[in-house]
Design a protein around this motif. Structure first.
Motif, PDB file in Angstrom:
ATOM      1  N   ARG A 452      28.613  28.084  47.852  1.00  0.00           N
ATOM      2  CA  ARG A 452      28.554  29.519  48.093  1.00  0.00           C
ATOM      3  C   ARG A 452      28.813  30.291  46.802  1.00  0.00           C
ATOM      4  NH1 ARG A 452      28.411  30.499  53.513  1.00  0.00           N
ATOM      5  NH2 ARG A 452      28.869  28.687  54.820  1.00  0.00           N
ATOM      6  N   LEU A 453      28.119  31.429  46.657  1.00  0.00           N
ATOM      7  CA  LEU A 453      28.126  32.193  45.408  1.00  0.00           C
ATOM      8  C   LEU A 453      28.485  33.654  45.658  1.00  0.00           C
ATOM      9  CD1 LEU A 453      27.137  32.528  42.307  1.00  0.00           C
ATOM     10  CD2 LEU A 453      24.972  33.260  43.343  1.00  0.00           C
ATOM     11  N   VAL A 454      29.335  34.207  44.779  1.00  0.00           N
ATOM     12  CA  VAL A 454      29.594  35.650  44.740  1.00  0.00           C
ATOM     13  C   VAL A 454      29.500  36.088  43.279  1.00  0.00           C
ATOM     14  CG1 VAL A 454      31.079  35.626  46.782  1.00  0.00           C
ATOM     15  CG2 VAL A 454      32.091  35.380  44.522  1.00  0.00           C
ATOM     16  N   LEU A 455      29.224  37.369  43.077  1.00  0.00           N
ATOM     17  CA  LEU A 455      29.128  37.925  41.726  1.00  0.00           C
ATOM     18  C   LEU A 455      30.119  39.068  41.567  1.00  0.00           C
ATOM     19  CD1 LEU A 455      25.260  38.283  41.104  1.00  0.00           C
ATOM     20  CD2 LEU A 455      26.698  36.246  40.859  1.00  0.00           C
ATOM     21  N   ARG A 456      30.661  39.181  40.352  1.00  0.00           N
ATOM     22  CA  ARG A 456      31.413  40.380  39.985  1.00  0.00           C
ATOM     23  C   ARG A 456      30.639  41.102  38.896  1.00  0.00           C
ATOM     24  NH1 ARG A 456      37.804  40.611  39.265  1.00  0.00           N
ATOM     25  NH2 ARG A 456      37.483  40.479  41.527  1.00  0.00           N
ATOM     26  N   THR A 457      30.286  42.349  39.174  1.00  0.00           N
ATOM     27  CA  THR A 457      29.540  43.167  38.222  1.00  0.00           C
ATOM     28  C   THR A 457      30.493  44.133  37.523  1.00  0.00           C
ATOM     29  OG1 THR A 457      29.042  44.882  39.848  1.00  0.00           O
ATOM     30  CG2 THR A 457      27.493  43.026  39.694  1.00  0.00           C
ATOM     31  N   PHE A 458      30.073  44.633  36.352  1.00  0.00           N
ATOM     32  CA  PHE A 458      30.949  45.470  35.535  1.00  0.00           C
ATOM     33  C   PHE A 458      30.191  46.702  35.053  1.00  0.00           C
ATOM     34  CE2 PHE A 458      32.155  41.048  35.114  1.00  0.00           C
ATOM     35  CZ  PHE A 458      33.513  41.098  35.443  1.00  0.00           C
ATOM     36  N   GLY A 459      30.833  47.875  35.247  1.00  0.00           N
ATOM     37  CA  GLY A 459      30.239  49.125  34.798  1.00  0.00           C
ATOM     38  C   GLY A 459      31.217  49.923  33.956  1.00  0.00           C
ATOM     39  N   VAL A 460      30.676  50.810  33.111  1.00  0.00           N
ATOM     40  CA  VAL A 460      31.502  51.668  32.269  1.00  0.00           C
ATOM     41  C   VAL A 460      30.893  53.061  32.255  1.00  0.00           C
ATOM     42  CG1 VAL A 460      30.267  50.932  30.173  1.00  0.00           C
ATOM     43  CG2 VAL A 460      32.521  51.998  29.974  1.00  0.00           C
ATOM     44  N   ALA A 461      31.774  54.074  32.345  1.00  0.00           N
ATOM     45  CA  ALA A 461      31.321  55.468  32.315  1.00  0.00           C
ATOM     46  C   ALA A 461      31.215  55.934  30.882  1.00  0.00           C
ATOM     47  CB  ALA A 461      32.318  56.352  33.073  1.00  0.00           C
ATOM     48  N   HIS A 462      30.074  56.544  30.560  1.00  0.00           N
ATOM     49  CA  HIS A 462      29.883  57.063  29.209  1.00  0.00           C
ATOM     50  C   HIS A 462      28.732  58.065  29.235  1.00  0.00           C
ATOM     51  CE1 HIS A 462      30.302  57.322  24.958  1.00  0.00           C
ATOM     52  NE2 HIS A 462      29.142  56.765  24.683  1.00  0.00           N
ATOM     53  N   ASP A 463      28.976  59.223  28.613  1.00  0.00           N
ATOM     54  CA  ASP A 463      27.944  60.271  28.531  1.00  0.00           C
ATOM     55  C   ASP A 463      27.408  60.649  29.912  1.00  0.00           C
ATOM     56  OD1 ASP A 463      28.233  60.351  25.839  1.00  0.00           O
ATOM     57  OD2 ASP A 463      26.384  59.289  25.357  1.00  0.00           O
ATOM     58  N   ASP A 464      28.329  60.915  30.848  1.00  0.00           N
ATOM     59  CA  ASP A 464      27.979  61.408  32.184  1.00  0.00           C
ATOM     60  C   ASP A 464      27.146  60.426  33.007  1.00  0.00           C
ATOM     61  OD1 ASP A 464      29.316  63.805  31.736  1.00  0.00           O
ATOM     62  OD2 ASP A 464      27.562  64.660  30.733  1.00  0.00           O
ATOM     63  N   ARG A 465      27.199  59.171  32.670  1.00  0.00           N
ATOM     64  CA  ARG A 465      26.493  58.173  33.467  1.00  0.00           C
ATOM     65  C   ARG A 465      27.264  56.864  33.395  1.00  0.00           C
ATOM     66  NH1 ARG A 465      21.202  57.422  29.491  1.00  0.00           N
ATOM     67  NH2 ARG A 465      22.291  57.926  27.568  1.00  0.00           N
ATOM     68  N   TYR A 466      26.801  55.888  34.147  1.00  0.00           N
ATOM     69  CA  TYR A 466      27.431  54.570  34.146  1.00  0.00           C
ATOM     70  C   TYR A 466      26.427  53.540  33.635  1.00  0.00           C
ATOM     71  CZ  TYR A 466      31.600  56.071  36.644  1.00  0.00           C
ATOM     72  OH  TYR A 466      32.783  56.685  36.989  1.00  0.00           O
ATOM     73  N   ALA A 467      26.875  52.722  32.713  1.00  0.00           N
ATOM     74  CA  ALA A 467      26.081  51.594  32.227  1.00  0.00           C
ATOM     75  C   ALA A 467      26.700  50.312  32.776  1.00  0.00           C
ATOM     76  CB  ALA A 467      26.075  51.566  30.701  1.00  0.00           C
ATOM     77  N   PHE A 468      25.864  49.307  32.965  1.00  0.00           N
ATOM     78  CA  PHE A 468      26.330  48.066  33.572  1.00  0.00           C
ATOM     79  C   PHE A 468      26.002  46.870  32.694  1.00  0.00           C
ATOM     80  CE2 PHE A 468      26.208  51.070  36.958  1.00  0.00           C
ATOM     81  CZ  PHE A 468      27.317  50.745  37.725  1.00  0.00           C
ATOM     82  N   LEU A 469      26.914  45.925  32.721  1.00  0.00           N
ATOM     83  CA  LEU A 469      26.666  44.663  32.049  1.00  0.00           C
ATOM     84  C   LEU A 469      25.417  44.050  32.661  1.00  0.00           C
ATOM     85  CD1 LEU A 469      28.157  42.548  30.076  1.00  0.00           C
ATOM     86  CD2 LEU A 469      28.773  41.391  32.205  1.00  0.00           C
ATOM     87  N   PRO A 470      24.389  43.737  31.844  1.00  0.00           N
ATOM     88  CA  PRO A 470      23.149  43.159  32.406  1.00  0.00           C
ATOM     89  C   PRO A 470      23.335  41.679  32.726  1.00  0.00           C
ATOM     90  CG  PRO A 470      22.945  43.380  30.028  1.00  0.00           C
ATOM     91  CD  PRO A 470      24.282  43.982  30.390  1.00  0.00           C
ATOM     92  N   GLY A 471      24.148  41.447  33.688  1.00  0.00           N
ATOM     93  CA  GLY A 471      24.559  40.118  34.095  1.00  0.00           C
ATOM     94  C   GLY A 471      25.827  40.287  34.904  1.00  0.00           C
ATOM     95  N   ALA A 472      26.528  39.231  35.153  1.00  0.00           N
ATOM     96  CA  ALA A 472      27.743  39.317  35.956  1.00  0.00           C
ATOM     97  C   ALA A 472      28.546  38.049  35.747  1.00  0.00           C
ATOM     98  CB  ALA A 472      27.393  39.497  37.440  1.00  0.00           C
ATOM     99  N   LEU A 473      29.748  38.066  36.282  1.00  0.00           N
ATOM    100  CA  LEU A 473      30.545  36.856  36.343  1.00  0.00           C
ATOM    101  C   LEU A 473      30.290  36.230  37.709  1.00  0.00           C
ATOM    102  CD1 LEU A 473      32.685  34.907  35.268  1.00  0.00           C
ATOM    103  CD2 LEU A 473      34.434  36.430  36.211  1.00  0.00           C
ATOM    104  N   GLY A 474      29.546  35.151  37.725  1.00  0.00           N
ATOM    105  CA  GLY A 474      29.290  34.453  38.966  1.00  0.00           C
ATOM    106  C   GLY A 474      30.405  33.468  39.261  1.00  0.00           C
ATOM    107  N   ARG A 475      30.692  33.283  40.531  1.00  0.00           N
ATOM    108  CA  ARG A 475      31.693  32.299  40.950  1.00  0.00           C
ATOM    109  C   ARG A 475      31.156  31.536  42.152  1.00  0.00           C
ATOM    110  NH1 ARG A 475      36.621  36.207  41.767  1.00  0.00           N
ATOM    111  NH2 ARG A 475      34.864  37.562  42.264  1.00  0.00           N
TER     112      ARG A 475
END
Length: 876
Positions: A452-475
């Motif tokens: 079984r698989l789950v993902l943790r995604t990561f975002g950061v707020a900058h310049d009035d928007r959110y950018a996301f790591l183009p990938g994730a930590l899968g477990r």
């Protein structure tokens, strides 16, 4: 998920087809447990984006894939990637990585990213409202008790705001697949999100393990995300500093995610600090240094809010900074994520997110959540209690003294107990439908197995928007039948490759990273005392490892040659060096019994030298042994990971592995000691050739110099301050000079007629007064003074120089004469002066803060209590 791929003959190919057969067997045997989606294969065969990976799996076969898993494990050990911590603060285990990546198509990821961005904006609006007007609570959109009663709600942070548009700077979202393959959110991490560093470290390992597949796959790179995080932190500064100073606040090396924190600090280029490194003065946070303290403008907080300010929150905490909340309230420091952001990690809140989204955004949620119920509602509670055996039951907070319960794993009595707890405090419980989650192929000892698989995604707020790591930590689940996927349950990490479209523009975070403001570097001598102390002891233990290995190597050779020839000249030399080992290590060679030491029995040098040498090499729990020094060296390195070269960790890993094998059958002690020496020299080379000559290097090198000076004096005193016959002394001098890595120079000079002709006088000259010899006492003192010039310590420079100035006046001919009492007194004096140098350095540069705490008076307690109660009435 109990099916295993073991039917395919070794090396015959067809591993992917065997994997599909395993999935079919699971579906037939356990249809109620079968997820509806697999990350590698579907009803039509291998997913298009996974074809290259599938070909690689088939080409390698089960044996080749097991070799790749072992290779990934070696890389993890070499890089020192750890997770978890033991009770004594030691690192518990290596990070576990499955070498097979999970691949997500670019269009699918773009859709997921849109949903994540909407969710981050929504959580940010909730955070602003909760610590501002609280309209959601006033209008009944959210029940007040699930916010005001949540441990993550920090009343003292009410009204504090960052100067940026968004308040939630970092967001982590946990997602999994539904039965139809769509992404579903099952949790948020907003307190102090962890895992981004692990995601990057996992990417580095998998790229090295499967280099051909990684190069041929158009995979989005991760580095740009960390540029964006760096820029966001610099832009969040509350002060008007042109070059804001940012620090990463860590609970310390004992934290279970210590590696993640240190590696993140390295990726961002900001210093990793602990509460001991920071102080409050004039309403501002300062980084403590031996010289002028440095103002701190932004704190990236990895300490939970409850522990971050012992003045206003948990009074017994030693992890935070008293007055931190007040500094944030005054706008003197920005804390990321803000104090109190943990209130969003609230399973009861999930039940209300859909109506909140329509209320605040005028939008339906793009990313679905599992059906959920809040037990504070009578109808919902009755549904939950009637279906306890099939639901996931979650408390209001992970800090509430309980944990998430999976109803189908509970016994009847456990369900009854849980039902009673829910009935007692219904508002503090929520329930969710279980997610089937997808499966992904994992390399096991039995072949390729679905987990079984789950993902943790990561975002950061900058310049009035959110950018996301183009990938994730899968477990992925650690065991085949596990329903729970978590690091604490032994999950393996998965690298997540997001495919970049052929015409895709560079990620905006990468395009804009070049314009980010620069952060100031730490000036020479401005390391915090705790960092300086750990760096210094890193240097001392590095030298102790090398010196101990050298002297044990020499005594091992002598013992092998002469232990069976008592009374011979060589045996007398052997006994002299054995005595030196006892003096240098402090370990008496008494016989050991089940209850301790037997001081009446003959010592083990005489009765069982092999046993005593084995203890000196491999007994990690005994101070003075080689293994003990290696363990302490690694611990010091872990505490200053962000200050050290990445090449340090493979060397330390080899040291640990060498000592771990020392007690195995058929392991040569000589080979062990040679391997330790090779690793020690490699480590010394990294320090000397890879470190900038600044305060960081100065403290490490000063540790090396103090340790080598002390050990050299102790070695000379234990061996050469005793009068012996010239023949015996000649052999002892040879052994001593071998330990001091000076025997070749001694022989060359003697043959050429240079320097003292008497062996003991030559040894005294080489090991005490020869400034050209990097092993001499004089050389160590000169270098020590140079180190202290780098950290602006004129008193330390003068103290080291004063001892060095006395050395040329030594008369080695007199000291090496028949009466050695003068030499003994001199060496005792020199050791005392060297110890005084070390003590003065510690007093001047390594002074820690005293234990901190607060004591509320009756007046302050009653006032704070009344204030909290009045806020609860007025604002609740």
């Amino acid at each position: 998920m109990s099916a295993q791929v073991s039917t395919q003959p070794e090396g015959s190919g067809g591993a992917v087809e065997s994997y599909r057969a395993a999935l079919r067997r699971v579906g037939a045997a356990e249809p109620h447990r079968l997820p509806g989606y697999d990350e590698l294969v579907g009803a039509e065969g291998v997913h298009p984006e996974d074809e290259m990976l599938a070909d690689t799996i088939d080409a390698l076969g089960p044996g080749g894939m097991r070799a790749k898993a072992a290779e990934a494990a070696r890389y993890v050990s070499s890089d020192g990637i750890t997770y978890g911590a033991t009770a004594d603060g030691a690192q518990a285990r290596n990070w576990h990585i499955d070498p097979l990546p999970t691949i997500v198509g670019s269009a699918e990821w773009a859709a997921l990213e849109r949903g994540l961005e909407q969710r981050a904006r929504l959580l940010d609006l909730i955070l602003r409202d909760v610590y501002g007007p609280r309209r959601l609570l006033r209008r009944g959109v959210v029940p007040p008790e699930i916010v005001l009663g949540h441990p993550g709600f920090v009343r003292q942070a009410d009204g504090i705001a960052l100067p940026t548009g968004q308040q939630l700077i970092l967001a982590a979202t946990d997602v999994a697949r539904s039965a139809d393959g769509g992404w579903v959110v099952f949790g948020d991490r907003t307190q102090a999100p962890s895992g981004a560093g692990y995601a990057m470290a996992t990417r580095r390992i998998v790229a090295r393990t499967l280099p051909a597949v990684h190069r041929r796959t158009s995979t989005a790179r991760l580095r740009g995300f960390f540029h964006t995080v760096r820029a966001a932190l610099l832009d969040s500064a509350a002060t008007n500093a042109e070059a804001p100073r940012v620090v990463v606040l860590s609970p310390g090396a004992g934290s279970e995610t210590a590696f993640d924190q240190a590696f993140l600090a390295t990726l961002l280029g900001f210093p990793l600090v602990e509460g001991d490194d920071l102080a409050m003065r004039d309403g501002r946070v300062w980084m403590r240094t031996p010289g002028a303290d440095q103002p701190v403008d932004v704190i990236l907080r990895r300490v939970d809010a409850d522990f971050a300010d012992p003045l206003e929150l948990r009074s017994g905490s030693q992890l935070g900074v008293p007055g931190l909340i007040d500094a944030a309230r005054r706008g003197q420091v920005s804390i990321v994520n803000p104090m109190g952001a943990g209130v969003l990690e609230n399973p009861c809140l999930l039940h209300f997110l859909a109506p909140i989204s329509r209320d605040l955004l005028g939008e339906d949620l793009l990313l679905p959540q599992p059906d959920s119920w809040w037990c504070g509602d009578d109808t919902d509670r009755q549904h939950v209690l009637a279906n306890l055996d099939r639901l996931v039951i979650k408390p209001l907070s992970r800090d509430a003294g309980t944990s998430t319960r999976f109803g189908w794993l509970l016994s009847a009595s456990e369900r009854d107990e849980l039902a009673a707890r829910v009935e007692a405090t219904p508002w503090a419980w929520a329930a969710q439908e279980p997610l089937p989650e997808s499966t992904a192929p994992v390399v096991t000892g039995n072949g390729i197995e679905p987990r079984r698989l789950v993902l943790r995604t990561f975002g950061v707020a900058h310049d009035d928007r959110y950018a996301f790591l183009p990938g994730a930590l899968g477990r992925v689940a650690g065991e085949a039948e596990q329903d729970v996927v978590s690091n604490n349950a032994g999950a393996l990490a998965k690298d997540v490759w997001v495919l970049a479209g052929r015409d895709a523009a560079p990620d905006w975070s990468e395009r804009e990273s070049a314009a980010e403001p620069a952060a100031p570097a730490l000036a020479a001598g401005t390391l915090a005392p705790r960092m300086a102390d750990d760096l210094h002891w890193f240097g001392r233990y590095a030298e102790r490892v090398e010196a101990t290995a050298r002297i044990l190597s020499v005594v091992d050779d002598l013992t092998e040659d002469y232990a069976a020839r008592p009374g011979s000249l060589g045996a007398i030399a052997m006994e002299s060096i054995q005595h030196a080992v006892t003096m240098v290590t402090g370990i008496a060679p008494q016989q050991r019994t089940g209850t301790g030491l037997d001081y009446t029995a003959p010592d083990q040098w005489a009765t069982d030298p092999e046993a005593h040498l084995s203890l000196l090499v491999g007994e990690e729990s005994t101070p003075g042994t080689l293994a003990y020094a290696v363990a302490r060296l690694v611990q010091c390195a872990q505490r200053v990971r962000d200050q050290l070269s990445l090449h340090t960790w493979p060397v330390l890993a080899r040291l640990e592995q060498t000592l771990a094998r020392a007690g195995e059958p058929n392991t040569s002690r000589r080979d062990t000691l040679e391997a330790v020496l090779e690793s020690s020299l490699a480590l010394a080379g990294i320090v000397q050739q890879s470190m900038i000559r600044d305060a960081t290097w100065a403290y490490v090198d000063a540790g090396v110099r103090v340790e080598r000076a002390a050990l050299t004096v102790e070695l000379v005193r234990a061996t050469l301050a005793i009068e012996r016959s010239p023949v015996i002394e000649g052999q002892i001098v040879e052994a001593v000079l071998q330990v001091g890595e000076s025997v070749i120079t001694h022989r060359r000079r003697t043959s050429a007629g240079e320097g003292p002709s008497v062996p003991v006088q030559s040894a005294l000259h080489l090991l005490l007064v020869d400034r050209a010899n990097p092993r001499s006492l004089a050389f160590q003192l000169d270098r020590f003074s140079e180190d202290l010039r780098l950290v602006d310590d004129p008193q330390g420079v003068a103290a080291g120089a004063a001892i060095a100035m006395d050395l040329p006046e030594l008369d080695v001919e007199t000291l090496g004469a028949t009466d050695r009492s003068g030499l003994d007194r001199l060496l005792v004096d020199l050791r005392g002066r060297v110890d005084a140098l070390a003590n003065a350095l510690a007093s001047q540069h390594f002074r820690r803060k005293g234990p901190q705490g607060t004591q509320l008076t009756e007046w302050t307690f009653s006032q704070s209590q009344r204030q909290s109660q009045s806020q609860g009435v007025a604002r609740g």
